[in-house]
Design a protein around this motif. Structure first.
Motif, PDB file in Angstrom:
ATOM      1  N   GLY A 177     -14.097  11.161  -0.894  1.00  0.00           N
ATOM      2  CA  GLY A 177     -14.485   9.536  -0.888  1.00  0.00           C
ATOM      3  C   GLY A 177     -14.005   8.595  -1.689  1.00  0.00           C
ATOM      4  O   GLY A 177     -13.540   7.595  -1.170  1.00  0.00           O
ATOM      5  N   GLU A 178     -13.620   9.001  -2.909  1.00  0.00           N
ATOM      6  CA  GLU A 178     -13.047   7.954  -3.793  1.00  0.00           C
ATOM      7  C   GLU A 178     -11.467   8.321  -4.065  1.00  0.00           C
ATOM      8  O   GLU A 178     -10.786   7.120  -4.208  1.00  0.00           O
ATOM      9  N   LEU A 179     -10.847   9.322  -3.836  1.00  0.00           N
ATOM     10  CA  LEU A 179      -9.387   9.773  -4.225  1.00  0.00           C
ATOM     11  C   LEU A 179      -8.735   9.743  -2.845  1.00  0.00           C
ATOM     12  O   LEU A 179      -7.462  10.077  -3.074  1.00  0.00           O
TER      13      LEU A 179
ATOM     14  N   LYS B 213      -9.208  13.873 -10.224  1.00  0.00           N
ATOM     15  CA  LYS B 213      -8.589  12.631 -10.578  1.00  0.00           C
ATOM     16  C   LYS B 213      -7.633  12.685 -11.690  1.00  0.00           C
ATOM     17  O   LYS B 213      -6.381  12.027 -11.598  1.00  0.00           O
TER      18      LYS B 213
ATOM     19  N   LYS C 186     -13.865   8.964   3.852  1.00  0.00           N
ATOM     20  CA  LYS C 186     -12.542   9.443   3.271  1.00  0.00           C
ATOM     21  C   LYS C 186     -12.100   7.921   2.704  1.00  0.00           C
ATOM     22  O   LYS C 186     -11.732   7.063   3.458  1.00  0.00           O
ATOM     23  N   GLY C 187     -11.482   8.195   1.397  1.00  0.00           N
ATOM     24  CA  GLY C 187     -10.907   6.963   0.668  1.00  0.00           C
ATOM     25  C   GLY C 187      -9.515   6.787   0.990  1.00  0.00           C
ATOM     26  O   GLY C 187      -9.049   7.483   1.815  1.00  0.00           O
ATOM     27  N   SER C 188      -8.857   5.927   0.439  1.00  0.00           N
ATOM     28  CA  SER C 188      -7.430   5.446   0.721  1.00  0.00           C
ATOM     29  C   SER C 188      -6.634   6.851   0.294  1.00  0.00           C
ATOM     30  O   SER C 188      -6.787   7.200  -0.804  1.00  0.00           O
TER      31      SER C 188
ATOM     32  N   GLN D 128     -16.930  13.869  -3.609  1.00  0.00           N
ATOM     33  CA  GLN D 128     -16.394  12.847  -4.442  1.00  0.00           C
ATOM     34  C   GLN D 128     -15.099  12.250  -4.360  1.00  0.00           C
ATOM     35  O   GLN D 128     -14.618  11.126  -4.241  1.00  0.00           O
ATOM     36  N   ALA D 129     -14.336  13.220  -4.636  1.00  0.00           N
ATOM     37  CA  ALA D 129     -12.914  13.335  -4.557  1.00  0.00           C
ATOM     38  C   ALA D 129     -12.179  12.895  -3.113  1.00  0.00           C
ATOM     39  O   ALA D 129     -11.248  11.916  -3.131  1.00  0.00           O
TER      40      ALA D 129
ATOM     41  N   VAL E 127     -19.651  11.070   4.052  1.00  0.00           N
ATOM     42  CA  VAL E 127     -18.532  10.747   3.098  1.00  0.00           C
ATOM     43  C   VAL E 127     -17.537  10.106   3.925  1.00  0.00           C
ATOM     44  O   VAL E 127     -16.868  10.792   4.708  1.00  0.00           O
TER      45      VAL E 127
ATOM     46  N   PHE F 203     -14.636  16.649 -10.007  1.00  0.00           N
ATOM     47  CA  PHE F 203     -14.129  15.191  -9.856  1.00  0.00           C
ATOM     48  C   PHE F 203     -12.910  14.869 -10.768  1.00  0.00           C
ATOM     49  O   PHE F 203     -11.663  14.281 -10.478  1.00  0.00           O
TER      50      PHE F 203
END
Length: 348
Positions: free
Chosen positions: A75-77, A293, A38-40, A72-73, A36, A289
């Motif tokens: 990767g996406e958050l 979010k 890491k997202g922004s 998922q958090a 995964v 998730f």
């Protein structure tokens, strides 16, 4: 740079009996979430704490689903993730307190056994938002995340009846409590919707409060072996890690097992995969998730959210292709439940 933050590791080992690892704020990949990216990172950064019950990641069902939602958090958050696992009943409250002191917000408790301790910790920390899986804690800063598990169980019960050649199936539950009785009720209702004369065996591994019921694969295997020998050809187990025993019995007997919470086909061995008909899905990953979010977007209020078939919060798996010939019938049942034509019972 890859950072592995084992905060207060010595103290945790001495006083709590667990070890916390976190995704460092400058980490590109999470140690806890292989593969995964890491997202922004948001401003302020989202710090997600997950308190697992005994068993933690690797159970193939409930806890692993929560872990997927947490990753998922990441990767996406862009969340910083801290996880703690209880190794005994006494660890739950200290783990919640540790995550809170670490500045994690939200802190998500994975399982109804955290209920009493979460009431205490959340009351003492009103500025932190908490989530709890499979329980309702009526506090303004607690999001209670519950599932219409009877609906997914109805669908796998229908699948069991459609695929059974003997008209004889079984259900093994963990603790004999209302939460698990809903699985039994849905499973039996689904099976009888297909075949009103089908025989459904039922057995629980422990009474209310017997936490060994969630980790007794040998007991589940013994029960399943007996039922398979008596003519049952499909058995559904809703008992956490105990379900591994049913899968082993299905392999030995050449019969079918049904998984629970996660798609257990995906974590099974090739030999086991040949005997996992389907799994009743409880999308704990979605709950984790969505809670992260929501808090990131400023929604810190408590309340109850029910995840059901309408929002894909529950369902059934089709891995292996064993349901291809009956999927249309299962989808028809699913739509009738969504429409309200079928009301699935929650009590046997």
């Amino acid at each position: 740079m890859r950072k592995n933050n084992r905060f207060a590791a010595v103290a945790l080992l001495a006083t709590v009996g667990i070890l916390g690892t976190a995704c460092g704020s400058d980490s590109k990949k999470a140690d806890l979430c292989p593969g995964v990216t890491k997202g922004s990172v948001s401003t302020p950064p989202l710090k997600l704490g997950v308190a697992f019950d005994t068993g933690g990641r690797g159970d193939g069902t409930f806890n692993d689903a929560a872990g997927r939602g947490a990753c998922q958090a990441v990767g996406e958050l862009g969340a910083d993730l801290t996880e703690l696992e209880a190794t005994s009943d006494q660890d739950r409250k200290p783990n919640l307190e540790t995550l809170t002191k670490n500045g994690d917000n939200p802190v998500i408790a994975v399982g109804f056994l955290f209920s009493d301790d979460l009431k205490t910790v959340a009351t003492a920390n009103p500025k932190t938002t908490y989530g709890i899986i499979d329980s309702v804690v009526d506090l303004p800063n607690v999001k209670s995340l519950v599932f219409a598990a009877e609906q997914g169980s109805f669908l796998v019960g229908a699948a069991a009846a459609l695929k059974s050649t003997t008209g004889h199936i079984g259900f093994i539950g963990g603790q004999e409590i209302d939460l698990i009785k809903a699985f039994e009720a849905g499973y039996t209702a689904g099976a009888k919707a297909v075949n009103p004369d089908i025989k459904v065996e039922v057995k629980y591994l422990g009474a209310a409060g017997d936490n060994a019921a969630w980790g007794s694969p040998d007991k589940a295997k013994e029960i399943a072996n007996g039922w398979y020998a008596d003519g049952a050809d499909v058995i559904y187990t809703a008992a956490g890690g105990s379900g591994a025993g049913t899968i082993d019995a299905a392999v030995a007997s050449g019969k079918w097992a049904i998984g629970v919470d996660s798609d257990q086909y995906l974590t099974a061995t090739p030999e086991q995969q040949k005997h996992i008909l389907t799994s009743a899905l409880k999308r704990v990953d979605v709950a984790v998730f969505e809670t992260a979010k929501a808090v990131q977007s400023g929604d810190t209020k408590g309340g109850v959210r029910v995840f059901d078939l309408k929002d894909d919060g529950v369902g059934y798996s089709t891995s292996g292709g064993y349901l291809d010939d009956v999927k249309d019938k299962l989808e028809a049942f699913k739509q009738q439940i969504i429409d309200g034509t079928i009301v699935v019972p929650t009590k046997p």
